[in-house]
Scaffold this motif. Structure first.
Motif, PDB file in Angstrom:
ATOM      1  N   ARG A   1      28.678 -25.853   9.595  1.00  0.00           N
ATOM      2  CA  ARG A   1      28.422 -26.684   8.423  1.00  0.00           C
ATOM      3  C   ARG A   1      29.637 -26.651   7.515  1.00  0.00           C
ATOM      4  N   ASN A   2      29.836 -27.741   6.823  1.00  0.00           N
ATOM      5  CA  ASN A   2      30.953 -27.822   5.901  1.00  0.00           C
ATOM      6  C   ASN A   2      30.559 -27.190   4.577  1.00  0.00           C
ATOM      7  N   SER A   3      31.539 -27.013   3.700  1.00  0.00           N
ATOM      8  CA  SER A   3      31.250 -26.461   2.386  1.00  0.00           C
ATOM      9  C   SER A   3      32.274 -26.968   1.387  1.00  0.00           C
ATOM     10  N   ASN A   4      31.797 -27.484   0.294  1.00  0.00           N
ATOM     11  CA  ASN A   4      32.643 -27.861  -0.834  1.00  0.00           C
ATOM     12  C   ASN A   4      32.063 -27.155  -2.056  1.00  0.00           C
ATOM     13  N   ALA A   5      32.673 -26.034  -2.415  1.00  0.00           N
ATOM     14  CA  ALA A   5      32.100 -25.210  -3.469  1.00  0.00           C
ATOM     15  C   ALA A   5      33.181 -24.695  -4.402  1.00  0.00           C
ATOM     16  N   ASP A   6      32.762 -24.328  -5.579  1.00  0.00           N
ATOM     17  CA  ASP A   6      33.654 -23.732  -6.563  1.00  0.00           C
ATOM     18  C   ASP A   6      33.554 -22.219  -6.457  1.00  0.00           C
ATOM     19  N   PRO A   7      34.675 -21.495  -6.367  1.00  0.00           N
ATOM     20  CA  PRO A   7      34.624 -20.044  -6.156  1.00  0.00           C
ATOM     21  C   PRO A   7      33.982 -19.275  -7.310  1.00  0.00           C
ATOM     22  N   VAL A   8      33.894 -19.892  -8.487  1.00  0.00           N
ATOM     23  CA  VAL A   8      33.279 -19.212  -9.630  1.00  0.00           C
ATOM     24  C   VAL A   8      31.788 -19.510  -9.719  1.00  0.00           C
ATOM     25  N   THR A   9      31.412 -20.762  -9.495  1.00  0.00           N
ATOM     26  CA  THR A   9      30.007 -21.136  -9.674  1.00  0.00           C
ATOM     27  C   THR A   9      29.175 -20.995  -8.404  1.00  0.00           C
ATOM     28  N   MET A  10      29.821 -20.854  -7.244  1.00  0.00           N
ATOM     29  CA  MET A  10      29.070 -20.692  -5.999  1.00  0.00           C
ATOM     30  C   MET A  10      28.204 -19.442  -6.068  1.00  0.00           C
ATOM     31  N   THR A  11      26.957 -19.548  -5.592  1.00  0.00           N
ATOM     32  CA  THR A  11      26.049 -18.408  -5.614  1.00  0.00           C
ATOM     33  C   THR A  11      26.198 -17.575  -4.351  1.00  0.00           C
ATOM     34  N   GLU A  12      25.711 -16.360  -4.385  1.00  0.00           N
ATOM     35  CA  GLU A  12      25.723 -15.508  -3.190  1.00  0.00           C
ATOM     36  C   GLU A  12      24.913 -16.131  -2.069  1.00  0.00           C
ATOM     37  N   ALA A  13      23.795 -16.751  -2.415  1.00  0.00           N
ATOM     38  CA  ALA A  13      22.955 -17.375  -1.389  1.00  0.00           C
ATOM     39  C   ALA A  13      23.696 -18.517  -0.705  1.00  0.00           C
ATOM     40  N   GLN A  14      24.432 -19.298  -1.476  1.00  0.00           N
ATOM     41  CA  GLN A  14      25.220 -20.387  -0.892  1.00  0.00           C
ATOM     42  C   GLN A  14      26.325 -19.847   0.004  1.00  0.00           C
ATOM     43  N   TRP A  15      26.996 -18.800  -0.438  1.00  0.00           N
ATOM     44  CA  TRP A  15      28.026 -18.146   0.378  1.00  0.00           C
ATOM     45  C   TRP A  15      27.424 -17.653   1.691  1.00  0.00           C
ATOM     46  N   ASP A  16      26.308 -16.944   1.599  1.00  0.00           N
ATOM     47  CA  ASP A  16      25.682 -16.380   2.790  1.00  0.00           C
ATOM     48  C   ASP A  16      25.245 -17.476   3.755  1.00  0.00           C
ATOM     49  N   ASP A  17      24.805 -18.611   3.225  1.00  0.00           N
ATOM     50  CA  ASP A  17      24.361 -19.696   4.086  1.00  0.00           C
ATOM     51  C   ASP A  17      25.526 -20.262   4.896  1.00  0.00           C
ATOM     52  N   VAL A  18      26.684 -20.427   4.253  1.00  0.00           N
ATOM     53  CA  VAL A  18      27.862 -20.926   4.960  1.00  0.00           C
ATOM     54  C   VAL A  18      28.280 -19.956   6.059  1.00  0.00           C
ATOM     55  N   PHE A  19      28.377 -18.700   5.724  1.00  0.00           N
ATOM     56  CA  PHE A  19      28.855 -17.714   6.693  1.00  0.00           C
ATOM     57  C   PHE A  19      27.837 -17.448   7.798  1.00  0.00           C
ATOM     58  N   SER A  20      26.556 -17.587   7.495  1.00  0.00           N
ATOM     59  CA  SER A  20      25.549 -17.354   8.535  1.00  0.00           C
ATOM     60  C   SER A  20      25.623 -18.418   9.620  1.00  0.00           C
ATOM     61  N   VAL A  21      25.972 -19.650   9.237  1.00  0.00           N
ATOM     62  CA  VAL A  21      26.090 -20.726  10.223  1.00  0.00           C
ATOM     63  C   VAL A  21      27.463 -20.718  10.895  1.00  0.00           C
ATOM     64  N   ASP A  22      28.523 -20.630  10.104  1.00  0.00           N
ATOM     65  CA  ASP A  22      29.877 -20.818  10.625  1.00  0.00           C
ATOM     66  C   ASP A  22      30.476 -19.583  11.286  1.00  0.00           C
ATOM     67  N   LEU A  23      29.931 -18.410  11.005  1.00  0.00           N
ATOM     68  CA  LEU A  23      30.531 -17.186  11.563  1.00  0.00           C
ATOM     69  C   LEU A  23      29.500 -16.267  12.211  1.00  0.00           C
ATOM     70  N   LYS A  24      28.498 -15.858  11.453  1.00  0.00           N
ATOM     71  CA  LYS A  24      27.524 -14.902  11.985  1.00  0.00           C
ATOM     72  C   LYS A  24      26.827 -15.423  13.235  1.00  0.00           C
ATOM     73  N   SER A  25      26.492 -16.711  13.252  1.00  0.00           N
ATOM     74  CA  SER A  25      25.760 -17.270  14.391  1.00  0.00           C
ATOM     75  C   SER A  25      26.553 -17.160  15.686  1.00  0.00           C
ATOM     76  N   ALA A  26      27.879 -17.273  15.596  1.00  0.00           N
ATOM     77  CA  ALA A  26      28.707 -17.162  16.806  1.00  0.00           C
ATOM     78  C   ALA A  26      28.594 -15.772  17.408  1.00  0.00           C
ATOM     79  N   TRP A  27      28.565 -14.765  16.552  1.00  0.00           N
ATOM     80  CA  TRP A  27      28.378 -13.397  17.050  1.00  0.00           C
ATOM     81  C   TRP A  27      26.971 -13.220  17.618  1.00  0.00           C
ATOM     82  N   LEU A  28      25.960 -13.722  16.924  1.00  0.00           N
ATOM     83  CA  LEU A  28      24.586 -13.558  17.400  1.00  0.00           C
ATOM     84  C   LEU A  28      24.399 -14.210  18.767  1.00  0.00           C
ATOM     85  N   CYS A  29      24.953 -15.400  18.940  1.00  0.00           N
ATOM     86  CA  CYS A  29      24.814 -16.083  20.231  1.00  0.00           C
ATOM     87  C   CYS A  29      25.595 -15.365  21.327  1.00  0.00           C
TER      88      CYS A  29
END
Length: 255
Positions: A93-121
């Motif tokens: 998934r893509n992401s267009n976010a501000d590094p100050v206003t981005m929430t932890e949940a939004q960060w985790d969602d990006v990394f869970s799809v773009d990085l963590k899922s590759a390891w899980l698979c």
């Protein structure tokens, strides 16, 4: 050169559209059996049905952020098509976010799809590959792993991490003759890109074309051609690499 994937079972995540769908189609033409996992159930079922090869294709809905859903899909796919010998971690998934206003949940969602899922698979399919000492994993990264621009936080960080995961995993499983590579596409004519251009001024597309030495952007099948090569035995001595498939755009901005 049809038949490069004869006898293989290739699992493609996010394979119901775009680059993933092109990889599915190309793998089938090369003789593979293909399983597709996607969170978009309706689109996935329709795409699988359009391929018209029930004995060669299996679709299952699954959230690749969840280990239990990956396991359930993998179990069903193996029962239908046999052990997985090739994995393409395409979903992202893509992401267009501000590094100050981005929430932890939004960060985790990006990394869970773009990085963590590759390891899980990879973790799910590797035991069978290790048992027979053969297999290939292709992680679809992005040119943003090397060259990015403002407004893509933290997409570039996640894709850089995916390239790092690729190198590390290649070292771990190389002795068992399992290959792990990344493929980094640039601008590609997918539906999402078309929708992006539709929201931009008319000059935006030309601006994008102008930074490509080849004067055009890729088709999904051009990315799929490289992915299938990396899956095949023709790439038998290629591992731990990041193949940039960007029409020379990265060369123009290298520095």
């Amino acid at each position: 050169m049809a038949g490069r994937l004869d006898g293989e079972h290739v699992l493609v995540t996010g394979g119901s559209r775009g680059i993933g769908a092109a990889i599915v189609e190309k793998a089938l033409t090369e003789g593979a059996r293909v399983s597709i996992v996607d969170i978009e159930e309706q689109a996935g079922k329709a795409f699988a049905a359009s391929l018209g090869a029930d004995d060669q294709v299996y679709f299952g809905r699954g959230d690749i952020r969840m280990a239990d859903e990956i396991k359930a899909f993998h179990t069903a796919a193996v029962a239908r098509l046999g052990p997985v010998t090739g994995l393409v971690n395409n979903a992202g998934r893509n992401s267009n976010a501000d590094p100050v206003t981005m929430t932890e949940a939004q960060w985790d969602d990006v990394f869970s799809v773009d990085l963590k899922s590759a390891w899980l698979c990879a973790r799910e399919v590797l035991p069978a590959m290790l048992a027979v000492q053969r297999g290939s994993i292709v992680n679809i990264a992005s040119v943003h792993a090397d060259h990015t621009f403002r407004g893509y936080f933290p997409y570039a960080a996640a894709k850089s991490g995916l390239v790092g995961l690729t190198r590390s995993l290649a070292l771990e499983v190389g002795p068992q003759q399992i290959r792990v590579n990344a493929l980094s596409p640039g601008w590609t004519e997918t539906r999402l890109v078309a929708e992006y251009f539709a929201t931009q001024p008319a000059a935006m597309r030309q601006q994008v074309l102008d930074v490509h030495p080849m004067g055009r952007i890729a088709t999904p099948m051009e990315i799929a051609n490289c992915a299938v090569f990396l899956l095949s035995d023709e790439a038998s001595f290629v591992t731990g690499a990041n193949w940039r498939v960007d029409g020379g755009m990265g060369a123009r901005f290298a520095g």
